[in-house]
Design an enzyme around this catalytic site. Structure first.
Site, PDB file in Angstrom:
ATOM      1  N   CYS A 142       2.376  -4.999   4.846  1.00 56.12           N
ATOM      2  CA  CYS A 142       2.230  -5.878   3.682  1.00 56.12           C
ATOM      3  C   CYS A 142       3.506  -6.700   3.445  1.00 56.12           C
ATOM      4  O   CYS A 142       3.871  -7.518   4.274  1.00 56.12           O
ATOM      5  CB  CYS A 142       1.823  -5.069   2.466  1.00 56.12           C
ATOM      6  SG  CYS A 142       1.091  -6.108   1.151  1.00 56.12           S
ATOM      7  N   HIS A 235      -3.263  -2.736   3.679  1.00 56.11           N
ATOM      8  CA  HIS A 235      -2.905  -1.332   3.442  1.00 56.11           C
ATOM      9  C   HIS A 235      -4.025  -0.407   3.923  1.00 56.11           C
ATOM     10  O   HIS A 235      -4.743   0.189   3.120  1.00 56.11           O
ATOM     11  CB  HIS A 235      -2.655  -1.095   1.951  1.00 56.11           C
ATOM     12  CG  HIS A 235      -1.376  -1.670   1.444  1.00 56.11           C
ATOM     13  ND1 HIS A 235      -0.155  -1.068   1.644  1.00 56.11           N
ATOM     14  CD2 HIS A 235      -1.131  -2.800   0.749  1.00 56.11           C
ATOM     15  CE1 HIS A 235       0.801  -1.803   1.090  1.00 56.11           C
ATOM     16  NE2 HIS A 235       0.234  -2.857   0.536  1.00 56.11           N
ATOM     17  N   GLU A 237      -3.735   2.432   4.981  1.00 56.04           N
ATOM     18  CA  GLU A 237      -3.407   3.820   4.621  1.00 56.04           C
ATOM     19  C   GLU A 237      -3.800   4.182   3.196  1.00 56.04           C
ATOM     20  O   GLU A 237      -3.702   5.356   2.800  1.00 56.04           O
ATOM     21  CB  GLU A 237      -1.903   4.057   4.807  1.00 56.04           C
ATOM     22  CG  GLU A 237      -1.003   3.472   3.733  1.00 56.04           C
ATOM     23  CD  GLU A 237      -0.776   1.973   3.848  1.00 56.04           C
ATOM     24  OE1 GLU A 237      -0.140   1.396   2.948  1.00 56.04           O
ATOM     25  OE2 GLU A 237      -1.241   1.368   4.841  1.00 56.04           O
TER      26      GLU A 237
END
Length: 312
Positions: A142, A235, A237
């Protein structure tokens, strides 16, 4: 195989309950194996949440991982206790003389500031420069990806007309590159950002290759040769409720925030968010660890400074 994390790190109990094999430092010293040494530069304000999310996807592979945490020395975390920082985090000065198989640079909630206005920007630049000779493969996430593209290649970030917020469908543009081996043609990734990087700016740099993108979210994944540097704009994750917590936080603060797109069933915040990105997240991080790190990183980790690769 397990992921080795510091004794008593809060992520330990969470990951153990999820059947992810976690090995503490105490047990690891009895193992006779060459683990992958991964350094996590955590720039996120929610340190514990980010540690847990990244340990989860890094630990769900057959490889043994030794994870170490660092944070900018000149920046005081407002959302994480000083006791936690002192117990589990090192400074860059404490690791600068070492070499690492991989480095992960997270995002940060400073995207509306100019890079040079960020208080730890000089230190981050020093770490990114150091990574060229002391890290085998660096994964930028990011804002960390935007910072890396700006520092290494002069590519600017550009402000969006409105926040990119939600879970978006992406297309694999280069299925031959191993980072997306095993992926379907389309996959989903959460995004939460106010800035972006233009495709044309990336394509103007011969050393960079776009691997995946989204009609709504733009470029997602970019790499350099052999994956020595990988830049991810979203993102993967994130947990199920990460966007939900951010949405509720902004509502409570009176921020003009839209409902995250493609996230709640029927766009109804009263309903439980669905997860359609988790399998891709595990595959993505597993591929990075296996193909960009493990398969080409030298057995003698000191050879990274000498530029020695196992495929040379």
């Amino acid at each position: 195989m397990p992921i080795k994390i510091p004794n008593q790190l809060p992520a330990t109990n969470i990951l153990t309950a999820e059947n992810i094999f976690v090995m503490t430092e105490t047990r690891a010293i009895t193992q006779d194996i060459r683990p992958l040494h991964i350094l996590l530069l955590n720039l996120m304000p929610t340190k514990v949440e980010t540690e847990t999310q990244l340990a989860r996807v890094l630990g769900n592979t057959p490889l043994q991982i030794e994870l170490e945490l660092i944070a900018p020395a000149g920046h005081v975390s407002k959302n994480t206790s000083q006791a936690h920082m002192l117990a589990f985090y090192k400074t860059f000065d404490e690791v600068r003389d070492r070499t690492f198989d991989g480095l992960v640079i997270t995002g940060a909630p400073v995207e509306l500031m100019e890079f040079e206005e960020v208080d730890y920007w000089p230190e981050l630049c020093g770490i990114m420069e150091w990574s060229k000779t002391h890290v085998h493969s660096t994964l930028h996430i990011c804002w960390g990806a935007q910072a890396g593209l700006y520092y290494h290649y002069g590519i600017p970030k550009r402000k969006l007309s409105h926040k990119l917020f939600g879970v978006f469908e992406h297309t694999v543009e280069d299925p031959n590159f191993i980072l997306f081996r095993g992926f379907d043609d389309h996959f989903w990734v959460p995004h939460s950002r106010n800035t972006t990087v233009d495709r044309a700016d990336i394509e103007a740099v011969p050393e960079l290759k776009i691997l995946a993108a989204s009609p709504e979210a733009g470029v997602y994944a970019v790499k350099t040769a052999q994956g020595r540097q990988v830049f991810l704009m979203g993102h993967a994750e994130y947990d199920r409720d990460t966007l939900y917590r951010e949405y509720m936080r902004d509502l409570a603060a009176g921020v003009d925030i839209q409902v995250p797109r493609h996230y709640f069933p029927g766009d109804d915040p009263a309903k439980k968010p669905w997860v359609n990105w988790r399998s891709c997240a595990h595959l993505l991080y597993g591929n990075w660890l296996n193909y960009c790190v493990y398969q080409t990183s030298p057995y003698d980790i000191r050879d990274i400074q000498r530029g020695i690769r196992t495929d040379d």
